[in-house]
Design a protein around this motif. Structure first.
Motif, PDB file in Angstrom:
ATOM      1  N   THR A  38      26.620  42.060  34.922  1.00 25.63           N
ATOM      2  CA  THR A  38      25.638  41.050  35.308  1.00 25.63           C
ATOM      3  C   THR A  38      24.617  41.597  36.289  1.00 25.63           C
ATOM      4  OG1 THR A  38      26.975  40.250  37.158  1.00 25.63           O
ATOM      5  CG2 THR A  38      27.326  39.209  35.017  1.00 25.63           C
ATOM      6  N   LYS A  39      24.916  42.694  36.969  1.00 23.31           N
ATOM      7  CA  LYS A  39      24.034  43.220  38.006  1.00 23.31           C
ATOM      8  C   LYS A  39      23.733  44.684  37.743  1.00 23.31           C
ATOM      9  CE  LYS A  39      25.973  40.091  41.484  1.00 23.31           C
ATOM     10  NZ  LYS A  39      26.703  39.996  42.766  1.00 23.31           N
ATOM     11  N   ARG A  40      22.808  45.211  38.551  1.00 26.33           N
ATOM     12  CA  ARG A  40      22.420  46.615  38.401  1.00 26.33           C
ATOM     13  C   ARG A  40      23.427  47.519  39.091  1.00 26.33           C
ATOM     14  NH1 ARG A  40      19.032  49.601  36.316  1.00 26.33           N
ATOM     15  NH2 ARG A  40      17.974  50.321  38.202  1.00 26.33           N
TER      16      ARG A  40
ATOM     17  N   GLY B  70      31.538  40.069  37.949  1.00 22.27           N
ATOM     18  CA  GLY B  70      30.265  40.748  37.722  1.00 22.27           C
ATOM     19  C   GLY B  70      30.194  41.415  36.363  1.00 22.27           C
TER      20      GLY B  70
END
Length: 465
Positions: free
Chosen positions: A375-377, A358
């Motif tokens: 890559t993510k919140r 991630g």
């Protein structure tokens, strides 16, 4: 005990100097393991305070072949009840009030504990050894399922990467339910070194008095602790045997990396930057101390037995220098998978030794890794992962709020807020996360930038952090 406890390993209680080592330590662990063997089969859920007894109980569970889930010893009875309902452990080892569905008991070795009275959960998978939580205070934490092979592989890899041997003396400068803190203990016990069990924060006079008394040789810390040490004008020359510092748990600002490298180099010491995740047992890369400052900003190369490739998002995986994409780690220390219920504890290996982290990063021409983002919140605040969307939802009553990830901190941008409201929001979030206040930055803005779809423009906000 899955090969974790070297015959020469020692545990020292910093408060009174009491030492457990050699056959005495092994016998004490065996006695605790025998006590666990008398209990119904199944997982153990244990609060993990920073005490010698807690370390012995952890080692005993491994010796008894009992998967053990470690949680913050301050976990409320409400959260323990929720975890017990979801994962149905056979035994609870904690100091909390009784949990519904469990009967209180006492044992010479285990002390006060709780035994499940209802139906037992599914039998855990025989490879399962350790379970650690993934999230902080946002949402219901998943458990990371770690095999015996993963625990062994990572302790051996850390020992090799740092050059650990039986002469090392390391304190418990981090919580033991936290993967980095636990790995300090396991990697030192594996090589026959000494672990000084110390519960005082490293910013206190008592901590350093105890460390000098026990002649520590190495110290592990996370970014906010290094920020504090700089404010306290830490000087390794005052501590004659302390010649190794290690850092993980989030990104440390390059100026601090260079600063502490310089301080340690002045006394012929070493400063190691590392990168890890709970999902990889503890650590995935180590930056060799001698490569600083030339590799400033890098988190190093994979630990022995590990490998890293970059997924640029085009369906390929590469080690080509300069390509940016998701960091994919491969190694025996990768978790078996997550667990959200008791049924998941019976599952085998879901990942086959491959972890999509991630995190975004790139490799240089010597295969040194540089992390560039997520890559993510998800934000990582001193090693605790926080769901940014959950944070925004919890603060909805304060008006428009956007949460973004800064360098090892949570940044909250609040529309049209005065200083008093900003202060209240910061206090609320710090308390909810149980983190240090330096990990949360709150600032006001006249109007949040928006995308064409009318959503907060997080990229624009991140550029301002």
């Amino acid at each position: 005990m899955i090969g974790l406890l070297h015959p020469d390993a020692r545990l020292v209680d910093a408060a009174n100097g009491a030492t457990l080592g050699g056959l005495t330590l092994r016998d004490r662990v065996a006695d605790h393991a025998t006590a666990l063997d008398r209990e119904p089969p199944g997982m153990v859920l244990a609060g993990m305070p920073t005490t010698v007894d807690a370390v012995v109980r952890f080692l005993a569970a491994l010796q008894a072949g009992r998967p053990i889930a470690l949680v913050d010893p301050r976990t409320s009875v409400e959260r323990l009840t929720e975890l017990a309902d979801r994962f149905r452990p056979a035994v609870l080892l904690n100091d909390a009030e009784p949990v519904p569905g469990y009967h209180s008991g006492w044992d010479r070795w285990l002390g006060e504990y709780q035994r499940r009275t209802g139906e037992a959960g599914p039998a855990p998978h025989p490879d399962l050894a350790l379970l650690l939580t993934t999230s902080g205070s946002t949402g219901s934490p998943k458990l990371v399922r770690l095999s015996r092979a993963a625990v062994l592989a990572n302790t051996a890899a850390i020992g090799a990467a740092l050059g650990l041997d039986g002469d090392q003396v390391a304190p418990t400068s981090l919580p033991l339910h936290y993967t980095f803190g636990l790995s300090v203990v396991t990697s030192h016990l594996r090589v026959g070194a000494t672990v000084v069990v110390e519960d005082n924060p490293l910013t206190t006079r008592d901590f350093w008095s105890n460390m000098d008394r026990h002649r520590i040789t190495s110290l592990a810390a996370v970014p906010y602790q290094y920020e504090m040490l700089r404010r306290l004008r830490f000087d390794p020359a005052r501590h004659r045997r302390l010649r190794t510092l290690t850092q993980a748990g989030g990104r440390l600002n390059p100026d601090l990396v260079e600063d502490f490298h310089r301080r340690m180099a002045a006394v012929d010491g070493r400063f190691f930057v590392m990168y890890g995740q709970t999902e990889a047992t503890a650590r995935m890369t180590v930056l060799p101390a001698e490569r600083l400052p030339a590799k400033l900003g890098s988190v190093g190369i994979p630990v022995p037995g590990g490998a890293i490739v970059i997924d640029p998002g085009d369906g390929t995986e590469t080690t080509e220098p300069g390509r940016t994409g998701e960091i994919v780690y491969q190694g025996t220390n990768v978790m078996m998978g997550y667990a959200e219920t008791a049924a998941d504890l019976a599952r085998g290996d879901d990942l086959g030794g491959v972890l999509r982290t991630g995190d975004l990063g790139r490799l240089d021409d010597e295969a040194f890794l540089y992390i560039t983002g997520r890559t993510k919140r998800i934000a990582k605040v001193f090693g605790t992962r926080v769901n940014l969307d959950d944070i925004e939802l919890s603060l909805a009553q304060h008006g428009p709020v956007a949460a973004v990830a800064g360098p090892d901190r949570l940044v909250l941008v609040v529309e049209g807020a005065d200083d008093d409201r900003l202060s209240r929001i910061r206090t609320e979030v710090v308390a909810a996360l149980g983190t240090h206040s330096s990990g949360v930055l709150v600032r006001g803005i006249d109007a949040l930038p928006l995308t064409a779809a009318g959503k907060p423009d997080y990229r624009a906000l991140e550029d301002q952090c």
